[in-house]
Enzyme design. Structure first.
Site, PDB file in Angstrom:
ATOM      1  N   ASP A  20       0.919  -1.163  -0.050  1.00  0.00           N
ATOM      2  CA  ASP A  20       0.018  -0.082   0.008  1.00  0.00           C
ATOM      3  C   ASP A  20       1.035   1.074  -0.105  1.00  0.00           C
ATOM      4  O   ASP A  20       2.144   1.003   0.302  1.00  0.00           O
ATOM      5  CB  ASP A  20      -0.911  -0.098   1.323  1.00  0.00           C
ATOM      6  CG  ASP A  20      -1.633   1.158   1.447  1.00  0.00           C
ATOM      7  OD1 ASP A  20      -2.253   1.485   0.394  1.00  0.00           O
ATOM      8  OD2 ASP A  20      -1.761   1.677   2.740  1.00  0.00           O
ATOM      9  N   ASP A  22      -0.119   5.281   0.931  1.00  0.00           N
ATOM     10  CA  ASP A  22      -0.509   6.042   2.182  1.00  0.00           C
ATOM     11  C   ASP A  22      -0.299   5.125   3.558  1.00  0.00           C
ATOM     12  O   ASP A  22      -1.294   4.211   3.624  1.00  0.00           O
ATOM     13  CB  ASP A  22      -1.925   6.658   2.252  1.00  0.00           C
ATOM     14  CG  ASP A  22      -1.669   7.793   1.059  1.00  0.00           C
ATOM     15  OD1 ASP A  22      -0.601   8.384   0.802  1.00  0.00           O
ATOM     16  OD2 ASP A  22      -2.724   7.780   0.180  1.00  0.00           O
ATOM     17  N   ASP A 183      -1.788  -0.922   5.911  1.00  0.00           N
ATOM     18  CA  ASP A 183      -2.297  -0.308   7.280  1.00  0.00           C
ATOM     19  C   ASP A 183      -3.551  -0.243   7.500  1.00  0.00           C
ATOM     20  O   ASP A 183      -3.858   0.080   8.711  1.00  0.00           O
ATOM     21  CB  ASP A 183      -1.331   1.032   7.329  1.00  0.00           C
ATOM     22  CG  ASP A 183      -2.269   2.262   6.813  1.00  0.00           C
ATOM     23  OD1 ASP A 183      -2.469   1.877   5.503  1.00  0.00           O
ATOM     24  OD2 ASP A 183      -2.437   3.324   7.286  1.00  0.00           O
TER      25      ASP A 183
END
Length: 235
Positions: A20, A22, A183
């Protein structure tokens, strides 16, 4: 407190790694939340506290305006356009999380194929990765395509992961042991739609409970390296 996943460390033996952006590679919270706060103010929407603004980081932006800022569906489009204009001016000025750039370079040097799989627009993801000096280490970059961000967050992430896997496979990578690293819940659930193993990183913007379904939870780049390292030989 150490997560249960790391009380009994796992070795996933990743043959390829999907990352991922961000909250996993880049610490983009200030750029994103600042632009969102300005957009809400410009449109006369109630201000949000920083903890609430952080919930915007990761999922598709339309989902954030609808579910977090309670903007009616029919009114979202102008806010999205305004936000993207404000964000574009600052999106490349974000740091990489400590140790992550070194980890990416070490994976590349070891021959581990890497893919970026982000719910950010493809046209934004590519220059951000360029600005971080990391593009050369990725086999493929998969972001959201035009019009696709109107879908639900998990579906968007699943689509992005699908294209990342296709890009890796087309380049000859072994994706039988591919692992998604992110996250937020969208990363874990999106990976799950493809039967893909996932790892949640705690240095990003996820909230308690978003790790459900992840094979492991890690707190720094060193732990992530250890979890994704090849399994010890049993021969």
């Amino acid at each position: 407190m150490t997560s249960p996943a790391l009380d009994h460390p796992v070795r996933l033996g990743a043959t390829a790694v999907l990352l991922d952006l961000d909250g996993t590679v880049t610490d983009s919270a200030a750029a994103i939340t600042g632009a969102i706060a300005e957009t809400l103010e410009a449109f006369g929407r109630p201000p949000l506290v920083q903890d609430t603004l952080l919930r915007f980081v990761g999922p598709p932006i339309r989902e954030g305006f609808r579910d977090i800022a309670a903007v009616p569906e029919a009114e979202i489009e102008p806010l999205v356009a305004d936000y993207r204009t404000r964000y574009a001016a600052r999106m490349a000025d974000v740091p990489v999380f400590p140790g992550v750039d070194e980890l990416i370079r070490s994976w590349h040097a070891a021959g581990v194929p890497l893919a970026l799989a982000t719910a950010k627009l493809q046209t934004m993801a590519e220059p951000i990765l360029d600005a971080a000096g990391l593009t050369a280490y990725f086999t493929t970059v998969s972001g959201v395509l035009a019009g696709e961000d109107t879908l639900g967050g998990v579906q968007v992430k699943a689509n992005v992961i699908s294209r990342a896997l296709e890009g890796l496979s087309a380049a000859g990578a072994d994706i039988t042991g591919a692992v998604m690293v992110g996250d937020r819940y969208h990363d874990i659930a999106g990976a799950g739609t493809h039967g893909l193993t996932s790892v949640l990183v705690r240095w990003g913007y996820g909230r308690p409970g978003e790790e459900e379904g992840a094979a492991a939870v890690v707190h720094d780049a060193g732990e992530l390296a250890a979890v994704l390292a090849a399994r010890p030989s049993t021969s």
